[in-house]
Scaffold this active site. Structure first.
Site, PDB file in Angstrom:
ATOM      1  N   ARG A  54       0.059   8.856 -10.360  1.00  0.00           N
ATOM      2  CA  ARG A  54      -0.024   7.621  -9.581  1.00  0.00           C
ATOM      3  C   ARG A  54       0.743   6.471 -10.224  1.00  0.00           C
ATOM      4  O   ARG A  54       1.352   5.650  -9.533  1.00  0.00           O
ATOM      5  CB  ARG A  54      -1.488   7.226  -9.393  1.00  0.00           C
ATOM      6  CG  ARG A  54      -2.264   8.160  -8.479  1.00  0.00           C
ATOM      7  CD  ARG A  54      -3.722   7.739  -8.377  1.00  0.00           C
ATOM      8  NE  ARG A  54      -3.859   6.410  -7.826  1.00  0.00           N
ATOM      9  CZ  ARG A  54      -3.879   6.123  -6.523  1.00  0.00           C
ATOM     10  NH1 ARG A  54      -3.761   7.093  -5.636  1.00  0.00           N
ATOM     11  NH2 ARG A  54      -4.032   4.884  -6.101  1.00  0.00           N
TER      12      ARG A  54
ATOM     13  N   ARG B  35       0.202   7.559  -2.942  1.00  0.00           N
ATOM     14  CA  ARG B  35       0.632   8.638  -2.056  1.00  0.00           C
ATOM     15  C   ARG B  35       2.113   8.947  -2.241  1.00  0.00           C
ATOM     16  O   ARG B  35       2.538  10.107  -2.179  1.00  0.00           O
ATOM     17  CB  ARG B  35       0.347   8.250  -0.602  1.00  0.00           C
ATOM     18  CG  ARG B  35      -1.058   8.587  -0.139  1.00  0.00           C
ATOM     19  CD  ARG B  35      -1.405   7.918   1.164  1.00  0.00           C
ATOM     20  NE  ARG B  35      -1.683   6.496   0.973  1.00  0.00           N
ATOM     21  CZ  ARG B  35      -1.850   5.639   1.958  1.00  0.00           C
ATOM     22  NH1 ARG B  35      -1.738   6.045   3.211  1.00  0.00           N
ATOM     23  NH2 ARG B  35      -2.123   4.382   1.710  1.00  0.00           N
TER      24      ARG B  35
ATOM     25  N   ASN C  84     -10.207  -2.895  -6.859  1.00  0.00           N
ATOM     26  CA  ASN C  84      -9.388  -1.994  -7.673  1.00  0.00           C
ATOM     27  C   ASN C  84      -9.941  -1.777  -9.078  1.00  0.00           C
ATOM     28  O   ASN C  84      -9.577  -0.807  -9.756  1.00  0.00           O
ATOM     29  CB  ASN C  84      -7.946  -2.530  -7.784  1.00  0.00           C
ATOM     30  CG  ASN C  84      -7.174  -2.416  -6.489  1.00  0.00           C
ATOM     31  OD1 ASN C  84      -6.238  -3.171  -6.246  1.00  0.00           O
ATOM     32  ND2 ASN C  84      -7.552  -1.479  -5.627  1.00  0.00           N
TER      33      ASN C  84
ATOM     34  N   ASP D 214       0.828  -1.202   0.000  1.00  0.00           N
ATOM     35  CA  ASP D 214       0.000   0.000   0.000  1.00  0.00           C
ATOM     36  C   ASP D 214       0.863   1.253   0.000  1.00  0.00           C
ATOM     37  O   ASP D 214       1.928   1.284   0.622  1.00  0.00           O
ATOM     38  CB  ASP D 214      -0.915  -0.019   1.235  1.00  0.00           C
ATOM     39  CG  ASP D 214      -2.070   0.951   1.115  1.00  0.00           C
ATOM     40  OD1 ASP D 214      -2.338   1.435  -0.001  1.00  0.00           O
ATOM     41  OD2 ASP D 214      -2.714   1.225   2.144  1.00  0.00           O
TER      42      ASP D 214
END
Length: 246
Positions: free
Chosen positions: A34, A25, A69, A21
């Site tokens: 991303r 970010r 997802n 994960d």
């Protein structure tokens, strides 16, 4: 002293599961899109796989793409599928060189045909490798897996191959996608989130959970070794009391 030197080789987990994960970010922190984070995350996968093989971990399962997802923007999903294909094709030879077997669990049929074909090819080419098994959880959901297993058992009852009273934990587990591997002793999740996100819910009934704030693209084998050192300090009782273990 590094964390690798602190490891007790006699107390290594056989199977480690990882929720990778923080790619998005991490990319945002870099001022990038991303997909840049996903690409950088591949480097972490390679380092962790090599780290596991180096110390003798037999099974590594990584949550690469969940059924949820698919709800992400189409552009990101398409980029992830292309990255999956290119990574598989680029790394198959390296997996074989390092004696690592590639495996996959999940609703594989829902993947693009090119992904399915290349994945099956890589799995066939590495099928005889024995040092470590790398399992990619792709289009995977534990709820999907449990419902699928229940349907299989129900069909066996309908076909009169088994009786309802013969269904137990062992027969149920045999219907799961992980039927041929041990349950994970350690689950690692990066990026500071503290949840299991529909991942291996049956299999992780007694798994030790380890959470780190490190974003996945920054996670390397020294972080892996730190997680294992933490795991080795824990007392795993499985319902018993300490005195019974000692």
């Amino acid at each position: 002293m590094g964390f690798k030197e602190q490891l007790d080789i006699n107390k290594l987990p056989q199977h480690i599961a990882v929720i990778m994960d923080g790619n998005g970010r991490w990319a945002k922190n870099q001022g990038k899109i991303r997909h840049f984070g996903h690409e950088s995350g591949v480097l972490s996968v390679k380092d962790i796989v090599e780290g596991c093989a180096d110390i003798g971990i037999k099974y590594l399962t990584v949550y690469a793409f969940s059924t949820e997802n698919w709800n992400r923007p189409a552009e990101e999903v398409n980029a992830l599928m292309e990255l999956l294909i290119s990574t598989i094709n680029q790394e198959t030879a390296t997996l074989t060189k390092n004696n690592i077997r590639l495996n996959a669990i999940g609703d594989i049929a829902s993947l693009p045909q090119k992904c399915i074909d290349d994945l099956k090819s890589a799995m066939e080419k590495t099928a005889d490798n024995t040092r470590c098994t790398l399992t990619l959880a792709l289009s995977y959901s534990s709820k999907w897996e449990l419902v699928t297993a229940a349907k299989k058992l129900a069909q066996q009852v309908i076909d009169q191959k088994i009786k309802i009273e013969e269904i137990d934990e062992k027969s149920f587990a045999a219907q799961l996608t992980t039927f041929d591997m041990p349950e994970p002793e350690l689950m690692i999740r990066t990026s500071g989130e503290h949840r299991v996100s529909n991942f291996l819910l049956w299999q992780m009934a007694y798994t030790e959970l380890y959470f780190t704030d490190t974003l996945w693209p920054d996670f390397r084998r020294e972080d892996l070794f730190e997680a294992i050192v933490d795991y080795q300090k824990r007392e795993r009782r499985f319902g018993k009391i300490s005195e019974q273990l000692n």
